[in-house]
Design a protein around this motif. Structure first.
Motif, PDB file in Angstrom:
ATOM      1  N   ILE A 141       0.788  -0.918  -0.062  1.00 30.52           N
ATOM      2  CA  ILE A 141      -0.315   0.021  -0.080  1.00 30.52           C
ATOM      3  C   ILE A 141       0.937   1.171   0.112  1.00 30.52           C
ATOM      4  O   ILE A 141       1.973   1.073   0.880  1.00 30.52           O
ATOM      5  CB  ILE A 141      -0.875  -0.069   0.921  1.00 30.52           C
ATOM      6  CG1 ILE A 141      -1.846  -1.640   0.937  1.00 30.52           C
ATOM      7  CG2 ILE A 141      -1.751   1.347   1.652  1.00 30.52           C
ATOM      8  CD1 ILE A 141      -2.798  -1.428   2.477  1.00 30.52           C
ATOM      9  N   ASP A 143      -0.596   4.441  -0.619  1.00 29.87           N
ATOM     10  CA  ASP A 143      -1.725   5.686  -1.659  1.00 29.87           C
ATOM     11  C   ASP A 143      -2.769   5.399  -0.203  1.00 29.87           C
ATOM     12  O   ASP A 143      -3.630   4.557  -0.638  1.00 29.87           O
ATOM     13  CB  ASP A 143      -1.648   5.695  -2.352  1.00 29.87           C
ATOM     14  CG  ASP A 143      -2.675   7.176  -2.838  1.00 29.87           C
ATOM     15  OD1 ASP A 143      -3.656   7.301  -1.536  1.00 29.87           O
ATOM     16  OD2 ASP A 143      -2.454   7.377  -3.503  1.00 29.87           O
ATOM     17  N   TYR A 144      -2.716   5.520   0.827  1.00 27.51           N
ATOM     18  CA  TYR A 144      -3.592   5.275   2.192  1.00 27.51           C
ATOM     19  C   TYR A 144      -4.926   5.620   1.410  1.00 27.51           C
ATOM     20  O   TYR A 144      -6.168   4.889   1.932  1.00 27.51           O
ATOM     21  CB  TYR A 144      -3.875   5.256   3.230  1.00 27.51           C
ATOM     22  CG  TYR A 144      -2.493   4.512   4.063  1.00 27.51           C
ATOM     23  CD1 TYR A 144      -2.606   2.808   4.318  1.00 27.51           C
ATOM     24  CD2 TYR A 144      -0.760   5.444   3.726  1.00 27.51           C
ATOM     25  CE1 TYR A 144      -1.361   2.758   4.741  1.00 27.51           C
ATOM     26  CE2 TYR A 144      -0.133   4.523   4.767  1.00 27.51           C
ATOM     27  CZ  TYR A 144      -0.166   3.783   4.744  1.00 27.51           C
ATOM     28  OH  TYR A 144       0.773   2.804   5.678  1.00 27.51           O
ATOM     29  N   GLU A 145      -5.392   6.835   0.870  1.00 23.62           N
ATOM     30  CA  GLU A 145      -6.773   7.182   0.460  1.00 23.62           C
ATOM     31  C   GLU A 145      -7.477   5.980  -0.781  1.00 23.62           C
ATOM     32  O   GLU A 145      -8.521   5.709  -1.125  1.00 23.62           O
ATOM     33  CB  GLU A 145      -6.578   8.799  -0.074  1.00 23.62           C
ATOM     34  CG  GLU A 145      -6.815   9.430   1.291  1.00 23.62           C
ATOM     35  CD  GLU A 145      -6.472  10.665   0.860  1.00 23.62           C
ATOM     36  OE1 GLU A 145      -6.878  11.350  -0.457  1.00 23.62           O
ATOM     37  OE2 GLU A 145      -5.891  11.737   1.564  1.00 23.62           O
ATOM     38  N   PHE A 148      -6.619   1.555   0.990  1.00 25.50           N
ATOM     39  CA  PHE A 148      -6.882   0.748   2.328  1.00 25.50           C
ATOM     40  C   PHE A 148      -7.785   0.334   2.218  1.00 25.50           C
ATOM     41  O   PHE A 148      -8.082  -0.863   2.570  1.00 25.50           O
ATOM     42  CB  PHE A 148      -7.414   2.160   3.134  1.00 25.50           C
ATOM     43  CG  PHE A 148      -7.383   1.721   4.391  1.00 25.50           C
ATOM     44  CD1 PHE A 148      -5.944   1.254   5.279  1.00 25.50           C
ATOM     45  CD2 PHE A 148      -8.419   1.341   5.322  1.00 25.50           C
ATOM     46  CE1 PHE A 148      -5.990   0.590   6.874  1.00 25.50           C
ATOM     47  CE2 PHE A 148      -8.692   1.414   6.679  1.00 25.50           C
ATOM     48  CZ  PHE A 148      -7.201   0.894   7.155  1.00 25.50           C
TER      49      PHE A 148
END
Length: 191
Positions: A141, A143-145, A148
């Motif tokens: 991961i 880019d958490y947005e 996620f």
């Protein structure tokens, strides 16, 4: 995480030479486990867990270094599963005879469950520098947005029939030498 025997088929047969060698190794583990020293170490670990420390305890586990301590060319079994079992027995013997730490050598041969793990929803990647050597972990991961939502709790599905067949083979091989036990692997509890 997978057990060391995950995905390995049962051997179609166990040669007399493999049987004799595995039983000899298991016998040595049983001899080592019967030493009074092992009972004393077990008492020390119990006291430690009870917060009644008698002395500092030492546990030495070379983890991936086992590949160098007991090289694959020292393993005599042919079947992948039996090679893992041979390595398991050789590790216990080496621990008892060479390390001198406080790991308790027990008169057991543990067989893990065969299972499928659905994973966490993202795939981790490792870039290896060489066989058994260092590696770089590539984060799944970045880019958490955006990523996620891909994460999920893994589901474990046990193959009971295959687990039982493996357990029966171990019992047949080590009967009267080591007590064969069905045991989960430690990282199951970390999910």
């Amino acid at each position: 995480g997978l057990s060391t025997t995950q995905g390995m088929d049962l051997p179609s047969s166990v040669s007399p030479k493999e049987r004799e060698m595995l039983q000899k190794l298991a016998g040595r583990v049983a001899e080592l486990a019967a030493r009074p020293l092992e009972q004393e170490k077990a008492r020390l670990w119990t006291a430690h867990t009870d917060l009644d420390n008698k002395r500092p305890l030492i546990f030495c586990d070379p983890e991936n270094g086992w590949n160098e301590i007991i090289a694959q060319d020292q393993i005599r079994c042919v079947s992948p599963l039996l090679r893992v079992w041979e390595m398991q027995l050789r590790k216990e013997i080496h621990w008892a005879e060479q390390f001198g730490d406080d790991k308790v050598i027990e008169p057991f041969f543990n067989v893990p469950y065969h299972y499928m793990d659905s994973g966490y929803g993202v795939e981790e990647k490792m870039v290896h520098g060489g066989e058994g050597g260092s590696f770089k972990y590539v984060h799944p991961i970045t880019d958490y947005e955006k990523q996620f939502h891909l994460l999920r709790h893994p589901e474990i599905t046990v193959d009971h029939a295959r687990t039982q067949q493996t357990l029966e083979l171990a019992r047949e091989l080590f009967e009267g030498i080591l007590e064969v036990r069905l045991r989960g692997i430690w990282w199951w509890t970390l999910g």
